[in-house]
Design a protein around this motif. Structure first.
Motif, PDB file in Angstrom:
ATOM      1  N   UNK A   1      33.297  53.163 -22.001  1.00 31.36           N
ATOM      2  CA  UNK A   1      34.323  53.569 -21.472  1.00 31.36           C
ATOM      3  C   UNK A   1      35.448  51.781 -21.849  1.00 31.36           C
ATOM      4  N   UNK A   2      34.918  50.998 -21.676  1.00 28.09           N
ATOM      5  CA  UNK A   2      36.006  49.876 -21.514  1.00 28.09           C
ATOM      6  C   UNK A   2      35.610  49.092 -22.382  1.00 28.09           C
ATOM      7  N   UNK A   3      35.008  49.579 -23.293  1.00 26.78           N
ATOM      8  CA  UNK A   3      34.007  49.069 -24.906  1.00 26.78           C
ATOM      9  C   UNK A   3      33.898  46.777 -24.586  1.00 26.78           C
ATOM     10  N   UNK A   4      33.728  46.760 -24.053  1.00 28.64           N
ATOM     11  CA  UNK A   4      33.488  45.681 -23.430  1.00 28.64           C
ATOM     12  C   UNK A   4      32.440  45.212 -22.150  1.00 28.64           C
ATOM     13  N   UNK A   5      31.682  44.199 -22.704  1.00 29.40           N
ATOM     14  CA  UNK A   5      30.048  43.984 -21.231  1.00 29.40           C
ATOM     15  C   UNK A   5      30.214  42.472 -20.704  1.00 29.40           C
ATOM     16  N   UNK A   6      30.732  41.834 -19.487  1.00 27.03           N
ATOM     17  CA  UNK A   6      29.734  40.825 -19.337  1.00 27.03           C
ATOM     18  C   UNK A   6      29.044  40.502 -18.779  1.00 27.03           C
ATOM     19  N   UNK A   7      28.616  39.139 -19.196  1.00 28.76           N
ATOM     20  CA  UNK A   7      26.907  38.451 -18.239  1.00 28.76           C
ATOM     21  C   UNK A   7      27.212  37.005 -17.792  1.00 28.76           C
ATOM     22  N   UNK A   8      27.244  37.391 -16.781  1.00 31.31           N
ATOM     23  CA  UNK A   8      27.409  36.613 -15.606  1.00 31.31           C
ATOM     24  C   UNK A   8      26.297  35.072 -15.833  1.00 31.31           C
ATOM     25  N   UNK A   9      26.886  33.789 -15.342  1.00 30.89           N
ATOM     26  CA  UNK A   9      25.948  33.129 -15.183  1.00 30.89           C
ATOM     27  C   UNK A   9      26.093  32.490 -14.489  1.00 30.89           C
ATOM     28  N   UNK A  10      25.574  32.505 -12.916  1.00 36.98           N
ATOM     29  CA  UNK A  10      25.694  31.147 -11.583  1.00 36.98           C
ATOM     30  C   UNK A  10      24.147  30.131 -11.531  1.00 36.98           C
ATOM     31  N   UNK A  11      24.549  29.875 -10.339  1.00 33.27           N
ATOM     32  CA  UNK A  11      23.029  29.130  -9.600  1.00 33.27           C
ATOM     33  C   UNK A  11      22.094  30.461  -9.342  1.00 33.27           C
ATOM     34  N   UNK A  12      22.203  31.599  -9.401  1.00 37.92           N
ATOM     35  CA  UNK A  12      20.980  32.451 -10.229  1.00 37.92           C
ATOM     36  C   UNK A  12      20.258  32.297 -10.614  1.00 37.92           C
ATOM     37  N   UNK A  13      20.597  32.049 -11.800  1.00 36.07           N
ATOM     38  CA  UNK A  13      20.680  32.380 -13.272  1.00 36.07           C
ATOM     39  C   UNK A  13      19.853  30.571 -13.551  1.00 36.07           C
ATOM     40  N   UNK A  14      20.743  29.312 -13.774  1.00 40.43           N
ATOM     41  CA  UNK A  14      20.765  28.384 -13.779  1.00 40.43           C
ATOM     42  C   UNK A  14      20.367  27.641 -12.639  1.00 40.43           C
ATOM     43  N   UNK A  15      19.356  26.816 -12.005  1.00 39.42           N
ATOM     44  CA  UNK A  15      19.207  26.787 -10.915  1.00 39.42           C
ATOM     45  C   UNK A  15      19.792  25.087 -10.722  1.00 39.42           C
ATOM     46  N   UNK A  16      20.437  24.212 -11.768  1.00 39.01           N
ATOM     47  CA  UNK A  16      20.817  23.309 -11.712  1.00 39.01           C
ATOM     48  C   UNK A  16      22.340  23.148 -11.262  1.00 39.01           C
ATOM     49  N   UNK A  17      22.614  24.039 -11.094  1.00 44.58           N
ATOM     50  CA  UNK A  17      24.628  24.971 -11.199  1.00 44.58           C
ATOM     51  C   UNK A  17      24.483  24.071  -9.639  1.00 44.58           C
ATOM     52  N   UNK A  18      23.926  24.416  -9.170  1.00 47.03           N
ATOM     53  CA  UNK A  18      23.805  24.392  -7.458  1.00 47.03           C
ATOM     54  C   UNK A  18      24.947  23.607  -6.936  1.00 47.03           C
ATOM     55  N   UNK A  19      25.679  23.012  -5.990  1.00 44.39           N
ATOM     56  CA  UNK A  19      26.779  22.249  -5.634  1.00 44.39           C
ATOM     57  C   UNK A  19      27.912  21.695  -6.569  1.00 44.39           C
ATOM     58  N   UNK A  20      28.097  22.496  -8.029  1.00 40.28           N
ATOM     59  CA  UNK A  20      28.420  22.298  -8.781  1.00 40.28           C
ATOM     60  C   UNK A  20      29.710  22.848  -8.796  1.00 40.28           C
ATOM     61  N   UNK A  21      29.632  24.287  -7.936  1.00 37.52           N
ATOM     62  CA  UNK A  21      30.819  25.214  -7.725  1.00 37.52           C
ATOM     63  C   UNK A  21      31.640  25.602  -8.729  1.00 37.52           C
ATOM     64  N   UNK A  22      30.680  25.693 -10.177  1.00 41.83           N
ATOM     65  CA  UNK A  22      31.017  26.132 -11.063  1.00 41.83           C
ATOM     66  C   UNK A  22      30.550  27.447 -12.251  1.00 41.83           C
ATOM     67  N   UNK A  23      30.631  28.693 -12.118  1.00 40.84           N
ATOM     68  CA  UNK A  23      30.098  29.808 -12.461  1.00 40.84           C
ATOM     69  C   UNK A  23      30.148  29.686 -14.460  1.00 40.84           C
ATOM     70  N   UNK A  24      29.842  30.738 -15.171  1.00 42.14           N
ATOM     71  CA  UNK A  24      30.541  30.666 -16.314  1.00 42.14           C
ATOM     72  C   UNK A  24      30.397  32.863 -16.264  1.00 42.14           C
ATOM     73  N   UNK A  25      31.057  32.853 -17.304  1.00 38.18           N
ATOM     74  CA  UNK A  25      30.774  34.918 -17.864  1.00 38.18           C
ATOM     75  C   UNK A  25      30.487  34.503 -19.274  1.00 38.18           C
ATOM     76  N   UNK A  26      30.147  35.461 -19.700  1.00 37.87           N
ATOM     77  CA  UNK A  26      30.179  35.201 -21.367  1.00 37.87           C
ATOM     78  C   UNK A  26      30.697  37.116 -21.285  1.00 37.87           C
ATOM     79  N   UNK A  27      32.321  37.336 -22.094  1.00 39.40           N
ATOM     80  CA  UNK A  27      32.643  38.859 -22.409  1.00 39.40           C
ATOM     81  C   UNK A  27      32.456  39.143 -23.385  1.00 39.40           C
TER      82      UNK A  27
END
Length: 178
Positions: free
Chosen positions: A70-96
């Motif tokens: 319905x929205x015509x969009x899809x979000x792919x979230x990337x955080x520490x659950x996907x990239x273990x090396x992001x742990x404690x860095x306080x960042x995440x990414x999203x592809x829309x």
């Protein structure tokens, strides 16, 4: 003599400099140990000697999300659950990914601020891609329409109608979509 000592001490104090800075981190990185039974704010760190390339890699951002909704969009979230090396860095990414005429509905990230890194528009397919960085390991998301029109418990139709300055029947029509 005491006056000279006092004057010398006062002069020394007036020329002293204060230095303030954040202390350096104890380590350069903290790869998440998802098997650890230790409960901390986030994940415990695994032994840095056991870190591997895969701890700093995610292979899903190059693949388009399915934006045929319905929205015509899809979000792919990337955080520490996907990239273990992001742990404690306080960042995440999203592809829309956006289909033609697609949108990412109005929303907020209650535990983060968001910055757009890259936006790409493909004229041939009339699709677009945005990559956003978020200042949190777990930014959360609250879609405004869901929060207003589909909340549990629901917000009174009268209150929503008054807030949006529309007829109550319009509110009821929108709520029926959810």
């Amino acid at each position: 003599m005491a006056a000279k000592f006092f004057l010398l001490a006062l002069l020394a104090l007036s020329f002293s400099r204060a230095r303030a800075s954040d202390p350096s981190q104890l380590q350069d990185f903290c790869v998440a140990d998802r098997t650890s039974q230790v409960f901390v704010n986030g994940f415990a760190c695994k032994d840095p000697k056991t870190a591997v390339v895969e701890d700093f890699h995610f292979s899903g951002l190059h693949m388009a999300g399915n934006a045929s909704n319905k929205q015509g969009s899809a979000v792919t979230a990337v955080n520490v659950a996907h990239i273990a090396g992001l742990n404690t860095l306080g960042i995440s990414l999203a592809r829309v990914d956006y289909a033609q005429y697609g949108q990412n509905p109005p929303h907020i990230h209650p535990r983060a601020s968001e910055g757009l890194i890259h936006f790409q528009y493909n004229c041939g397919t009339k699709e677009a891609i945005a990559i956003a960085a978020l200042s949190s390991k777990n930014p959360g998301v609250i879609t405004i329409a869901n929060a207003v029109f589909a909340s549990k418990p629901s917000i009174s139709d009268d209150i929503v109608a008054k807030a949006f300055q529309v007829d109550k029947k319009i509110v009821e029509h929108i709520q029926a979509q959810f």
